[in-house]
Design an enzyme around this catalytic site. Structure first.
Site, PDB file in Angstrom:
ATOM      1  N   HIS A 101       0.840  -1.203   0.000  1.00 15.65           N
ATOM      2  CA  HIS A 101       0.000   0.000   0.000  1.00 15.65           C
ATOM      3  C   HIS A 101       0.878   1.257   0.000  1.00 15.65           C
ATOM      4  CE1 HIS A 101      -3.502   2.490   1.417  1.00 15.65           C
ATOM      5  NE2 HIS A 101      -2.521   3.193   1.966  1.00 15.65           N
ATOM      6  N   GLU A 102       1.852   1.289   0.881  1.00 21.02           N
ATOM      7  CA  GLU A 102       2.724   2.459   0.970  1.00 21.02           C
ATOM      8  C   GLU A 102       3.601   2.598  -0.268  1.00 21.02           C
ATOM      9  OE1 GLU A 102       2.474   4.758   3.156  1.00 21.02           O
ATOM     10  OE2 GLU A 102       0.981   3.683   4.357  1.00 21.02           O
TER      11      GLU A 102
ATOM     12  N   HIS B  71       1.820   4.732  -2.770  1.00 16.72           N
ATOM     13  CA  HIS B  71       1.999   6.171  -2.521  1.00 16.72           C
ATOM     14  C   HIS B  71       3.380   6.628  -3.009  1.00 16.72           C
ATOM     15  CE1 HIS B  71      -1.703   6.482  -0.327  1.00 16.72           C
ATOM     16  NE2 HIS B  71      -1.302   5.760   0.703  1.00 16.72           N
TER      17      HIS B  71
END
Length: 450
Positions: free
Chosen positions: A22-23, A26
Site C-alpha cells: 500500500h505504501e 503512494h
C-alpha cells in the site's frame, strides 16, 4: 507451530506485505508526480537497516514489522528549502495529490487481482456445492434435502461450496427470503426459498449460519475402500457397497454410519450390515467390530472401511481465463463488501460482524496451514478490505484526504487548516471506535464462541 505464535507470525506476514505494498503505491506515484520522498520505511520504530539512495530517499527496515510508511517533503511539517519548493507535496496540483493519495488503495486493489490470478493459475481446490440441512432448522423447513446440489443463489450460478456459502452469507446480512435453485439426488431441479426473514436481528453471520442449518453434505454411505486384514474385508464387504442399515437401523449418510458403529458395537461387536451392491440388496452381512487402542489409549470400534471421496472441484485456468476470473471475483467481493458496509450503516446488519486484528490473525494461521492457494485468496481478500476501508471518507484515512481534495476542486481553494484538524480528531475518534468494537467482537468470539 503453536496456534498463538502461528497466528502472530502470519498476522505480521499479512500486514507486513499488504501495508508495505500500500505504501509503495503512494511512494511510486509520488515519485512520478515529482514529489520528493524523504523516507520509505518497511516497519515502524527503530531502524535495523538503512541506506540513502541516489535519489536522496532514505530506505529503511524498522524493528516493528506492522506495515510501513512514506514520508514526503511537505510544507505543513516544517520549512522547505526554496530550491526544493517545486518538489513539495502541497505545491503540486490537486489532481496530482489525488493520484498520490489514491495510489495506496489502488495498489491494494492491484495486489488483490494479482493474488486471485495466481490462485486460479495454481488451481483453487474446493468441493462441489452439495449441501445438507440440519433437522429442525430454517434450511430443513425450506425443503433442503440431503444431497441437494446448489445451482444458483438468488439467480447467480455457483460452482463450488465456497461460492454457494459466500452468497448465502451475503444474503444473511439483509435477512430477506433467499431463493436457491437446487438439483436433487433424483436429478429434478426445484427452487427452494430460505426464510431468512425469520432470523432474529442483532446477531452475527456465524450465529445466523447455525440457525440456518445449511452445510456441506457429508460423504454418502458408500464404501470407498476396505482395509485388508480388517473385519469388513473378512466379512466380505467391498468397495462400492452402499450401506443401507446397521442392526436394522437405516443409514442416511456416512455420519450416521460413524455414529451407529460404536453405539451398536458397545452392545455387541457382531454387527448385521445390510448393503446394496450393483443395484441388488444383499442379505445382511455379519461384521465383527474390533476395539482398537492407539499407543495405549482407547481409540474406538472399527471395522476397516473408508467412505467414497467427496466430489471435488478444482478451479484451474490458463493465464487469460484466470485473469478474467480474478477480475470477476474481485468485482463480486467488492460489491459484497460495500453491501455489508451499507447494511452496517443502516442498521440492517449487526456490528457484531466486524472483525479486527485478532480475527485476521486466527484466519491467517488457518489459511497458511491449508496451503498456498487458500493463503493467496486470504491475502487478496484482506488487501481488498484495506483498499475499501482506506477509501472510506473518514479523515485520517486516504478517503478523508480525497474528500478534502474534492472539496478543494469544488470551492477552488484548499480546506482550512482548522477544518482539517477538526476532521482529523473526528476521524481518529471514529477509527478508534471501529477498532475497539472489532477487537471486542474478536475477544467475545474466543471467550463465548457460538
Amino acid at each position: 507451530m503453536n496456534p498463538f505464535f502461528g497466528s502472530v507470525f502470519w498476522l505480521l506476514v499479512t500486514l507486513g506485505v499488504l501495508v508495505t505494498f500500500h505504501e509503495f503505491g503512494h511512494y511510486w506515484v509520488a515519485r512520478r508526480c515529482g514529489v520528493k520522498v524523504l523516507r520509505f520505511s518497511v516497519g515502524f520504530g527503530t531502524p535495523i537497516w538503512r541506506r540513502i539512495g541516489k535519489d536522496g530517499t532514505e530506505y529503511q527496515i524498522a524493528a516493528i514489522p506492522l506495515g510501513g510508511y512514506v514520508k514526503m517533503l511537505d510544507a505543513r511539517e516544517g520549512e522547505v528549502d526554496p530550491e526544493l519548493r517545486d518538489q513539495e507535496f502541497t505545491a503540486k496540483s490537486v489532481w496530482k495529490r489525488i493520484a498520490i493519495v489514491a495510489a495506496g488503495p489502488g495498489f491494494n486493489l492491484i495486489f488483490t487481482v494479482f493474488a486471485f490470478w495466481a490462485m486460479f493459475m495454481l488451481g483453487k481446490p474446493d468441493y462441489a456445492p452439495v449441501v445438507s440441512a440440519t433437522p429442525q432448522t430454517l434450511a430443513a423447513e425450506a425443503g433442503i434435502r440431503n444431497g441437494d446440489r446448489v445451482l444458483e443463489v438468488d439467480g447467480k450460478p455457483v460452482d463450488t461450496i465456497s461460492d454457494a456459502m459466500e452468497a448465502v452469507a451475503n444474503g444473511l446480512l439483509g435477512r430477506e427470503p433467499l431463493p436457491l435453485l437446487v438439483r436433487g439426488t433424483d436429478g429434478a431441479q426445484r427452487t427452494v426459498v430460505l426464510p431468512l426473514n425469520k432470523l432474529p436481528p442483532g446477531q452475527d453471520i456465524v450465529q445466523y449460519m447455525g440457525k440456518l442449518g445449511l452445510s456441506l453434505a457429508p460423504p454418502t454411505a458408500a464404501i470407498g475402500k476396505v482395509t485388508e486384514g480388517e473385519a469388513a474385508a473378512a466379512a466380505g464387504l467391498q468397495g462400492g457397497d452402499r450401506i443401507l442399515s446397521v442392526n436394522g437401523q437405516p443409514i442416511g449418510d456416512w455420519l450416521d454410519f460413524q455414529k451407529l458403529i460404536p453405539a451398536e458395537a458397545t452392545k455387541s461387536p457382531r454387527l448385521s450390515v445390510a448393503v446394496e451392491r450393483d443395484g441388488k440388496v444383499l442379505p445382511p452381512i455379519v461384521v465383527t467390530a474390533r476395539f482398537k487402542s492407539l499407543q495405549g489409549q482407547p481409540a474406538g470400534w472399527v471395522i476397516g472401511v473408508a467412505p467414497m471421496p467427496m466430489e471435488q472441484v478444482v478451479q484451474h485456468f490458463g493465464p487469460v481465463r484466470a485473469l478474467g476470473e480474478s477480475l470477476r471475483s474481485t468485482w463480486d467481493r467488492t460489491a459484497a463488501t460495500f453491501n455489508m458496509i451499507a447494511k452496517l450503516i443502516t442498521g440492517e446488519a449487526s456490528t457484531k460482524n466486524l472483525s479486527g486484528v485478532v480475527g485476521i490473525a486466527q484466519v491467517a494461521n488457518q489459511m497458511a496451514g491449508q496451503g498456498l492457494t487458500p493463503f493467496l485468496e486470504f491475502l487478496g481478500l484482506v488487501s481488498l478490505s484495506l483498499a475499501i476501508i482506506n477509501l472510506l471518507p473518514i479523515p485520517v484515512l486516504d478517503g478523508g484526504h480525497l474528500l478534502y481534495y474534492l472539496i478543494e476542486l469544488v470551492k477552488g481553494s484548499p480546506v482550512s487548516e482548522r477544518t482539517m484538524m477538526a476532521g482529523q480528531y473526528v476521524g481518529l475518534a471514529l477509527l478508534l471506535t471501529m477498532m475497539g468494537l472489532a477487537f471486542y467482537n474478536d475477544i467475545h468470539r474466543i471467550i463465548l464462541p457460538s
